[in-house]
Design a protein around this motif. Structure first.
Motif, short mmCIF file in Angstrom:
data_model
loop_
_atom_site.label_atom_id
_atom_site.label_comp_id
_atom_site.label_asym_id
_atom_site.label_seq_id
_atom_site.Cartn_x
_atom_site.Cartn_y
_atom_site.Cartn_z
N ILE A 7 0.85 -1.18 0.00
CA ILE A 7 0.00 0.00 0.00
C ILE A 7 0.89 1.24 0.00
CG2 ILE A 7 -0.11 0.14 2.51
CD1 ILE A 7 -3.20 0.68 1.87
N ASP A 8 0.45 2.29 -0.61
CA ASP A 8 1.33 3.45 -0.68
C ASP A 8 1.26 4.26 0.61
OD1 ASP A 8 -0.75 5.84 -1.26
OD2 ASP A 8 -1.35 3.98 -2.27
N VAL A 9 2.29 5.06 0.79
CA VAL A 9 2.44 5.82 2.03
C VAL A 9 1.25 6.74 2.26
CG1 VAL A 9 3.89 7.49 3.23
CG2 VAL A 9 4.93 5.68 1.87
N LYS A 10 0.72 7.28 1.17
CA LYS A 10 -0.40 8.21 1.30
C LYS A 10 -1.60 7.53 1.98
CE LYS A 10 -2.90 11.27 -1.77
NZ LYS A 10 -4.06 10.38 -1.55
N SER A 11 -1.90 6.29 1.58
CA SER A 11 -3.02 5.58 2.21
C SER A 11 -2.74 5.31 3.68
CB SER A 11 -3.29 4.25 1.51
OG SER A 11 -3.34 4.43 0.13
N LEU A 12 -1.49 4.98 3.99
CA LEU A 12 -1.12 4.76 5.39
C LEU A 12 -1.35 6.04 6.18
CD1 LEU A 12 2.18 2.67 5.59
CD2 LEU A 12 -0.02 2.14 6.61
N GLN A 13 -0.87 7.17 5.63
CA GLN A 13 -1.02 8.44 6.34
C GLN A 13 -2.50 8.76 6.55
OE1 GLN A 13 1.33 10.77 3.68
NE2 GLN A 13 3.13 10.73 5.00
N GLU A 14 -3.30 8.44 5.53
CA GLU A 14 -4.74 8.66 5.65
C GLU A 14 -5.31 7.89 6.83
OE1 GLU A 14 -7.49 7.64 2.40
OE2 GLU A 14 -6.14 8.88 1.18
N MET A 15 -4.86 6.63 6.94
CA MET A 15 -5.37 5.79 8.02
C MET A 15 -4.91 6.32 9.37
SD MET A 15 -5.56 1.88 6.86
CE MET A 15 -6.92 1.37 5.81
N TYR A 16 -3.66 6.78 9.45
CA TYR A 16 -3.17 7.34 10.70
C TYR A 16 -4.04 8.53 11.11
CZ TYR A 16 1.23 4.77 9.94
OH TYR A 16 2.18 3.81 9.74
N LYS A 17 -4.28 9.40 10.13
CA LYS A 17 -5.04 10.61 10.41
C LYS A 17 -6.43 10.22 10.92
CE LYS A 17 -6.12 13.56 7.18
NZ LYS A 17 -5.83 13.79 5.74
N LYS A 18 -7.00 9.23 10.24
CA LYS A 18 -8.33 8.79 10.61
C LYS A 18 -8.33 8.20 12.03
CE LYS A 18 -11.93 5.83 8.75
NZ LYS A 18 -12.95 6.43 9.58
N PHE A 19 -7.27 7.44 12.32
CA PHE A 19 -7.16 6.85 13.66
C PHE A 19 -7.17 7.94 14.72
CE2 PHE A 19 -5.24 5.08 17.41
CZ PHE A 19 -5.56 3.73 17.40
N VAL A 20 -6.38 8.97 14.49
CA VAL A 20 -6.28 10.06 15.46
C VAL A 20 -7.62 10.79 15.61
CG1 VAL A 20 -5.12 12.22 16.00
CG2 VAL A 20 -3.83 10.32 15.06
N GLU A 21 -8.31 11.00 14.46
CA GLU A 21 -9.61 11.66 14.53
C GLU A 21 -10.64 10.82 15.28
OE1 GLU A 21 -10.75 12.29 10.48
OE2 GLU A 21 -9.10 13.72 10.14
#
Length: 188
Positions: A7-21
């Motif tokens: 998976i690309d880094v962008k999708s990972l970052q998206e998931m991180y952001k979502k986790f924090v939200e």
């Protein structure tokens, strides 16, 4: 080697952001985990999500903290095949006794089948029932024939037999499934 499925880094970052939200507390409970992945709490994907949750929850405190989440995502998205198989073995081994028995195998296969048949992965053999698949996997993987699959048998069997790997791998790649599901789901 570059893994084209990684998976690309962008999708990972998206998931991180979502986790924090979604988790200002830094902990995901099972019901939040299902919501996070857009899983209907009573739908057919629910059991699959519960098994995934258990494999993410490495310290077994019934919550997933951010570190567990990141570690699991990294492993699933970027790990080599053996790591992925080890992780998916945990998903299959529902009572965590170190063995996957016929019932555990069957219940996961059944829930995967329901989820996967609904999406077009093109991996299933429509002529095989869940029971056929379970039998074939046991025949290929359970080398001592005791009806229990150990971690070693699981990994060796999957690595030796492309068909088995393909069937077991259905469960190894929650990433694509999650992203597909989130696209289909209206909440995101």
């Amino acid at each position: 080697e570059h893994n084209p499925e990684a998976i690309d880094v962008k999708s990972l970052q998206e998931m991180y952001k979502k986790f924090v939200e979604e988790c200002p507390s830094g902990r995901l409970f099972l019901h939040e985990f299902k919501r996070f992945f857009g899983v209907d709490p009573t739908g057919e994907a629910s059991e699959y999500a519960e098994n995934m949750f258990r494999a993410f929850d490495t310290n077994e405190d019934n919550t997933i903290d951010f570190l567990e989440f990141v570690a699991a995502l990294n492993l699933v998205f970027r790990g080599d095949m053996e790591h992925k198989l080890r992780w998916s073995f945990k998903v299959y081994d529902r009572d965590s006794n170190g063995f996957v028995d016929r019932n555990e195998l069957r219940s996961i296969m059944a829930s995967i089948y329901k989820v996967k048949i609904g999406s077009r992965t093109g991996r299933e053999d429509p002529n095989l029932s869940v029971d056929d698949v379970v039998e074939r996997i046991l025949q290929a993987v359970d080398s001592d024939g005791d009806g229990n699959i150990s971690m070693e048998e699981f990994i060796r069997g999957a690595q030796q037999d492309p068909w088995v790997l393909n069937m077991l791998k259905l469960d190894v790649d929650p990433a694509r499934w999650v992203l597909e599901n989130r696209r289909k789901s209206a909440h995101f």
